[in-house]
Design an enzyme around this catalytic site. Structure first.
Site, PDB file in Angstrom:
ATOM      1  NE  ARG A 179      -2.640  -0.166  -6.543  1.00  0.00           N
ATOM      2  CZ  ARG A 179      -1.368  -0.010  -6.909  1.00  0.00           C
ATOM      3  NH1 ARG A 179      -1.046   0.904  -7.777  1.00  0.00           N
ATOM      4  NH2 ARG A 179      -0.457  -0.740  -6.364  1.00  0.00           N
ATOM      5  NE  ARG A 182       1.165   9.038  -8.914  1.00  0.00           N
ATOM      6  CZ  ARG A 182       1.479  10.307  -8.710  1.00  0.00           C
ATOM      7  NH1 ARG A 182       1.079  11.241  -9.546  1.00  0.00           N
ATOM      8  NH2 ARG A 182       2.209  10.645  -7.672  1.00  0.00           N
ATOM      9  NE  ARG A 235       0.600  10.533  -4.307  1.00  0.00           N
ATOM     10  CZ  ARG A 235       1.851  10.954  -4.232  1.00  0.00           C
ATOM     11  NH1 ARG A 235       2.154  12.014  -3.533  1.00  0.00           N
ATOM     12  NH2 ARG A 235       2.804  10.306  -4.856  1.00  0.00           N
ATOM     13  CG  ASP A 261       0.834   0.653  -0.722  1.00  0.00           C
ATOM     14  OD1 ASP A 261       0.541   0.789  -1.920  1.00  0.00           O
ATOM     15  OD2 ASP A 261       1.788  -0.058  -0.335  1.00  0.00           O
ATOM     16  CE1 TYR A 277       6.891  -4.221  -3.929  1.00  0.00           C
ATOM     17  CE2 TYR A 277       5.071  -5.523  -3.058  1.00  0.00           C
ATOM     18  CZ  TYR A 277       5.621  -4.756  -4.064  1.00  0.00           C
ATOM     19  OH  TYR A 277       4.908  -4.517  -5.209  1.00  0.00           O
TER      20      TYR A 277
HETATM   21  O1  1CP Z   1      -8.220   2.249  -4.940  1.00  0.00           O
HETATM   22  C1  1CP Z   1      -7.555   1.293  -4.516  1.00  0.00           C
HETATM   23  O2  1CP Z   1      -7.543   0.189  -5.079  1.00  0.00           O
HETATM   24  C2  1CP Z   1      -6.805   1.454  -3.200  1.00  0.00           C
HETATM   25  C3  1CP Z   1      -5.440   1.872  -3.380  1.00  0.00           C
HETATM   26  C4  1CP Z   1      -4.250   0.939  -3.304  1.00  0.00           C
HETATM   27  C5  1CP Z   1      -4.175  -0.463  -3.203  1.00  0.00           C
HETATM   28  C6  1CP Z   1      -5.297  -1.485  -3.194  1.00  0.00           C
HETATM   29  C7  1CP Z   1      -2.932   1.437  -3.294  1.00  0.00           C
HETATM   30  C8  1CP Z   1      -2.534   2.861  -3.343  1.00  0.00           C
HETATM   31  N1  1CP Z   1      -2.081   0.374  -3.149  1.00  0.00           N
HETATM   32  C9  1CP Z   1      -2.807  -0.788  -3.108  1.00  0.00           C
HETATM   33  C10 1CP Z   1      -2.298  -2.161  -2.923  1.00  0.00           C
HETATM   34  C11 1CP Z   1      -0.930  -2.471  -3.421  1.00  0.00           C
HETATM   35  N2  1CP Z   1       0.227  -1.765  -3.222  1.00  0.00           N
HETATM   36  C12 1CP Z   1      -0.596  -3.669  -4.085  1.00  0.00           C
HETATM   37  C13 1CP Z   1      -1.573  -4.768  -4.390  1.00  0.00           C
HETATM   38  C14 1CP Z   1      -2.415  -4.446  -5.581  1.00  0.00           C
HETATM   39  C15 1CP Z   1      -1.708  -4.436  -6.907  1.00  0.00           C
HETATM   40  O3  1CP Z   1      -1.058  -5.449  -7.250  1.00  0.00           O
HETATM   41  O4  1CP Z   1      -1.830  -3.432  -7.625  1.00  0.00           O
HETATM   42  C16 1CP Z   1       0.781  -3.667  -4.340  1.00  0.00           C
HETATM   43  C17 1CP Z   1       1.596  -4.733  -5.033  1.00  0.00           C
HETATM   44  C18 1CP Z   1       1.307  -2.454  -3.790  1.00  0.00           C
HETATM   45  C19 1CP Z   1       2.715  -2.016  -3.763  1.00  0.00           C
HETATM   46  C20 1CP Z   1       2.851  -0.700  -4.445  1.00  0.00           C
HETATM   47  N3  1CP Z   1       2.527   0.492  -3.855  1.00  0.00           N
HETATM   48  C21 1CP Z   1       3.206  -0.455  -5.787  1.00  0.00           C
HETATM   49  C22 1CP Z   1       3.601  -1.517  -6.833  1.00  0.00           C
HETATM   50  C23 1CP Z   1       5.081  -1.587  -7.016  1.00  0.00           C
HETATM   51  C24 1CP Z   1       5.530  -2.811  -7.791  1.00  0.00           C
HETATM   52  O5  1CP Z   1       6.079  -3.733  -7.167  1.00  0.00           O
HETATM   53  O6  1CP Z   1       5.298  -2.850  -9.013  1.00  0.00           O
HETATM   54  C25 1CP Z   1       3.149   0.941  -5.981  1.00  0.00           C
HETATM   55  C26 1CP Z   1       3.458   1.700  -7.233  1.00  0.00           C
HETATM   56  C27 1CP Z   1       2.715   1.516  -4.747  1.00  0.00           C
HETATM   57  C28 1CP Z   1       2.406   2.935  -4.460  1.00  0.00           C
HETATM   58  C29 1CP Z   1       0.946   3.219  -4.548  1.00  0.00           C
HETATM   59  N4  1CP Z   1      -0.029   2.649  -3.727  1.00  0.00           N
HETATM   60  C30 1CP Z   1      -1.265   3.171  -4.034  1.00  0.00           C
HETATM   61  C31 1CP Z   1      -1.079   4.125  -5.095  1.00  0.00           C
HETATM   62  C32 1CP Z   1      -2.190   4.946  -5.712  1.00  0.00           C
HETATM   63  C33 1CP Z   1       0.295   4.121  -5.427  1.00  0.00           C
HETATM   64  C34 1CP Z   1       0.984   4.960  -6.499  1.00  0.00           C
HETATM   65  C35 1CP Z   1       1.628   6.194  -5.948  1.00  0.00           C
HETATM   66  C36 1CP Z   1       0.676   7.336  -5.751  1.00  0.00           C
HETATM   67  O7  1CP Z   1      -0.234   7.575  -6.536  1.00  0.00           O
HETATM   68  O8  1CP Z   1       0.855   8.098  -4.816  1.00  0.00           O
END
Ligand code: 1CP
Length: 344
Positions: free
Chosen positions: A25, A29, A38, A74, A149
């Site tokens: 990540r 944000r 965003r 994502d 999910y």
């Molecule tokens: O920079 C990076 O690492 C790339 C960005 C990235 C990655 C690797 C995003 C953007 N998502 C992911 C993978 C991801 N998405 C995972 C696996 C990694 C981890 O465990 O952190 C998972 C479980 C998700 C599912 C997901 N998408 C969640 C978690 C929800 C939960 O079950 O707790 C969330 C909050 C998202 C939305 C999301 N995806 C990415 C971002 C930056 C965000 C947050 C919203 C946003 O900023 O717009």
């Protein structure tokens, strides 16, 4: 342009002059520049516009000085291409209105042709390879985490419906895992063909399983996937949270690099996965809120253990939290480089 190969060398367990570092990540944000983008675009929109997506992917590389870029995307993006609509809800995560619960639901899911329905991802990778100076990591969610999910309909605490399907209707569970495995294989092969130089499979929530259940209901699928990806020759990384008790089985999957969360000391992780794998991890992401001397002490101790063998990549034990200060990650990156090159 010359690309720094530190990260790929460490993945292959070759000797390196300093420890490579990147952060899960690392685009997100905590960055003011990301927050600004965003304001105008949703997460899914960013992923669909290659110029914007490659800009967001590159941001942490220049800002932090990390040794690898990870494609901004994502884990849900290919799930949409399988025919399952989702939305990313602010402060919650992915939400699916029509969860997958029956044989017919699984039957309806398609294995997408990435060249067709995920072409924007592949185009982003092409663009990134034009101007990145560090290796590009492609990724996918792993089947268990994606299934969680899809079956729950959103984030979950106890994975009740997922485990119910797994243990109570195993034939349907197996067909869901098989379909997800085929998707992951074609999607990862397409990302590699487009230019991804390493692949990470995020199995964030697989640590919710007892070892016996992982072995029965997930391990065969992971072996199948990594076996199919082996022929590409790129390093394959497998990561899960709370996966300490599963690490020895992670090592059996065929992955080349094992991601470790902060609950397992690096020396114990090495013992569990054996000498043949590189390790990646594992500072507790919440410790980035501690005073600097404490962060430094913890990073040193991780590096001291990591440097005992070839094949170590510094990372956090899970993703960067949104409240983290950019300056802390900049200082940590510089520290990892400086401290590990002195040791060398
Ligand atoms: O920079 C990076 O690492 C790339 C960005 C990235 C990655 C690797 C995003 C953007 N998502 C992911 C993978 C991801 N998405 C995972 C696996 C990694 C981890 O465990 O952190 C998972 C479980 C998700 C599912 C997901 N998408 C969640 C978690 C929800 C939960 O079950 O707790 C969330 C909050 C998202 C939305 C999301 N995806 C990415 C971002 C930056 C965000 C947050 C919203 C946003 O900023 O717009």
């Amino acid at each position: 342009m010359i690309s720094s190969d530190l990260f790929l060398q460490a993945c292959r367990r070759e000797p390196v002059t300093q420890v490579p570092v990147w952060y899960m990540r690392q685009a997100g944000r905590y960055q003011p520049e990301y927050r600004k983008i965003r304001e105008k675009y949703s997460l899914v929109e960013i992923c669909q516009i290659p110029e914007l997506c490659s800009q967001v992917t590159k941001l942490p590389v220049t800002q932090l000085g990390v040794d690898a870029a990870i494609l901004f995307s994502d884990i849900m993006i290919p799930v949409g291409a399988m025919g399952l609509d989702f939305e990313i809800k602010e402060g919650v995560g992915p939400i699916i209105d029509t969860p997958v619960r029956s044989a017919a639901d699984v039957e309806r899911l398609r294995v997408p042709d990435p060249e067709e329905s995920l072409s924007h991802v592949l185009e982003t990778i092409h663009m990134l390879r034009q101007d990145l100076t560090v290796p590009l990591i492609g990724f996918s969610g792993a089947p268990f985490t994606l299934a969680s999910y899809m079956v729950e309909g959103g984030p979950s605490r106890h994975y009740v419906r997922t485990k119910q399907l797994m243990a109570g209707n195993t034939p349907v569970w197996n067909s869901l895992m098989n379909k997800l495995a085929e998707m992951v294989i074609v999607y990862m092969k397409a990302q590699i063909k487009a230019g991804a130089q390493a692949i990470q499979l995020f199995d964030s929530w697989v640590g919710s399983l007892a070892p016996d259940d992982f072995q029965t209901y997930v391990l065969p699928t992971m072996k199948h996937i990594f076996n199919a990806l082996q022929e590409t020759g790129v390093p394959l990384i497998y990561f899960g949270v709370t996966s300490g008790e599963l690490l020895s089985m992670f090592a059996e999957t065929g992955a080349n690099v094992i991601g470790v969360d902060w609950r397992v000391p690096i020396r114990s992780a090495r013992h569990r996965v054996g000498q043949a794998k590189a390790l990646q991890g594992n500072l507790d992401p919440v410790m980035l809120f501690a005073p600097w001397p404490e962060i430094e002490r913890r990073a040193k101790s991780i590096l001291d253990a990591g440097l005992e063998e070839n094949g170590f990549i510094f990372n956090l034990g899970h993703g960067v939290l949104p409240e983290v200060e950019v300056a802390v990650l900049q200082r940590l990156t510089a520290f990892v480089h400086e401290y590990s090159s002195q040791k060398w």
